[in-house]
Design a protein around this motif. Structure first.
Motif, PDB file in Angstrom:
ATOM      1  N   ALA A   1      -4.540   3.597  -5.590  1.00 30.76           N
ATOM      2  CA  ALA A   1      -5.066   4.239  -4.375  1.00 30.76           C
ATOM      3  C   ALA A   1      -4.911   3.296  -3.176  1.00 30.76           C
ATOM      4  CB  ALA A   1      -6.527   4.621  -4.575  1.00 30.76           C
ATOM      5  N   GLU A   2      -5.198   2.006  -3.391  1.00 26.51           N
ATOM      6  CA  GLU A   2      -5.058   1.019  -2.320  1.00 26.51           C
ATOM      7  C   GLU A   2      -3.574   0.781  -1.989  1.00 26.51           C
ATOM      8  OE1 GLU A   2      -6.253  -1.961   0.519  1.00 26.51           O
ATOM      9  OE2 GLU A   2      -7.032  -0.062  -0.228  1.00 26.51           O
ATOM     10  N   LEU A   3      -2.736   0.788  -3.023  1.00 25.05           N
ATOM     11  CA  LEU A   3      -1.293   0.640  -2.808  1.00 25.05           C
ATOM     12  C   LEU A   3      -0.775   1.779  -1.923  1.00 25.05           C
ATOM     13  CD1 LEU A   3       1.379  -0.865  -3.555  1.00 25.05           C
ATOM     14  CD2 LEU A   3       1.564   0.675  -5.518  1.00 25.05           C
ATOM     15  N   ALA A   4      -1.233   2.982  -2.209  1.00 21.98           N
ATOM     16  CA  ALA A   4      -0.830   4.142  -1.398  1.00 21.98           C
ATOM     17  C   ALA A   4      -1.269   3.951   0.049  1.00 21.98           C
ATOM     18  CB  ALA A   4      -1.433   5.421  -1.970  1.00 21.98           C
ATOM     19  N   ARG A   5      -2.508   3.491   0.240  1.00 23.22           N
ATOM     20  CA  ARG A   5      -3.028   3.281   1.599  1.00 23.22           C
ATOM     21  C   ARG A   5      -2.186   2.242   2.343  1.00 23.22           C
ATOM     22  NH1 ARG A   5      -5.960   0.269   4.733  1.00 23.22           N
ATOM     23  NH2 ARG A   5      -6.234  -1.417   3.219  1.00 23.22           N
ATOM     24  N   LEU A   6      -1.878   1.145   1.656  1.00 25.57           N
ATOM     25  CA  LEU A   6      -1.099   0.065   2.273  1.00 25.57           C
ATOM     26  C   LEU A   6       0.308   0.536   2.637  1.00 25.57           C
ATOM     27  CD1 LEU A   6      -2.175  -2.848  -0.114  1.00 25.57           C
ATOM     28  CD2 LEU A   6      -2.741  -2.668   2.319  1.00 25.57           C
ATOM     29  N   VAL A   7       0.921   1.282   1.731  1.00 19.97           N
ATOM     30  CA  VAL A   7       2.288   1.771   1.974  1.00 19.97           C
ATOM     31  C   VAL A   7       2.300   2.773   3.125  1.00 19.97           C
ATOM     32  CG1 VAL A   7       4.146   3.194   0.981  1.00 19.97           C
ATOM     33  CG2 VAL A   7       3.190   1.293  -0.339  1.00 19.97           C
ATOM     34  N   LEU A   8       1.328   3.688   3.125  1.00 23.71           N
ATOM     35  CA  LEU A   8       1.311   4.747   4.147  1.00 23.71           C
ATOM     36  C   LEU A   8       0.982   4.216   5.540  1.00 23.71           C
ATOM     37  CD1 LEU A   8      -0.327   7.669   2.140  1.00 23.71           C
ATOM     38  CD2 LEU A   8       2.035   7.537   2.951  1.00 23.71           C
TER      39      LEU A   8
END
Length: 223
Positions: free
Chosen positions: A85-92
């Motif tokens: 979930a955090e990876l998605a936030r960072l990427v987006l």
């Protein structure tokens, strides 16, 4: 002239495929803008390659999340989901249009895939095997062993869409590599041969997906 496609690359290791992409982009032969290289391993040499090319980097590791949960199957699952979930936030945050996994040794869960799908971001992966043949890690070694046992006579490399089942997304580009008796007996030499096929496949596959993204943009504008 279409604007280069904003592209994030996820890696875990040496980054030879990343280097192939960096070289083509800097030569103006691949219409991508590399906006970030993210690794789940701190010592991944690919991060150094990115820095040398002036590409922003980020290190995001699962260990911190695992420490916050008991070492049970449920705890590990929770840690992975929080990490994703955090990876998605960072990427987006970077607003990419395309995410390319090049040797990213982490299985992405729906907690990562769903936010990116909602944002309309394509996710593709390079896998050194034929579709459905050797999913998961150590695919080259496993294919080589199967050939030595007389079970198969070819392997390959593919670029495919990413779904939550490991290496099971629809193939975009597949290159077959036949085994050659005598020439391919040594697994390390064969690995190098596969890597050289990968470098070309990565460029061709990314180029195909970029064309698709641009076609979809044009269609959306005309709608």
């Amino acid at each position: 002239m279409e604007a280069p496609i904003r592209t994030t690359i996820l890696i875990s290791g040496n980054g030879t495929n990343l280097q192939a992409v960096i070289d083509k982009v800097s030569a103006g032969q691949l219409p991508a803008k590399l906006i970030r290289v993210l690794s789940n391993r701190k010592d991944a040499f690919g991060l150094e390659r990115a820095k040398r090319a002036g590409i922003p980097t980020l290190y995001h590791n699962l260990v911190k999340y695992k420490k916050q949960h008991p070492a049970t199957p449920e705890g590990v699952q929770l840690a992975r989901e929080e990490y994703d979930a955090e990876l998605a936030r960072l990427v987006l945050q970077d607003q990419p249009e395309l995410v390319v996994c090049l040797g990213f040794m982490h299985v992405l869960s729906p907690k990562f895939l769903e936010p990116l799908a909602e944002a309309g971001v394509r996710i593709i992966n390079l896998h050194p095997a034929l579709p459905g043949a050797f999913n998961g890690a150590n695919a080259i070694e496993r294919a080589h062993a199967a050939w030595l046992e007389g079970k198969i006579n070819k392997t390959g490399v593919m670029i495919h869409n990413v779904i939550s089942e490991v290496d099971m997304g629809a193939p975009i580009l597949v290159k077959e590599i036949p085994f050659i008796k005598g020439a391919d007996d040594d697994v390390h030499a064969f690995e190098q041969k596969v890597h050289e096929v990968e470098w070309g496949t990565v460029i061709e596959g990314i180029d195909m997906v970029i064309k698709e993204i641009n076609e979809n943009k044009t269609r959306a504008l005309g709608a």
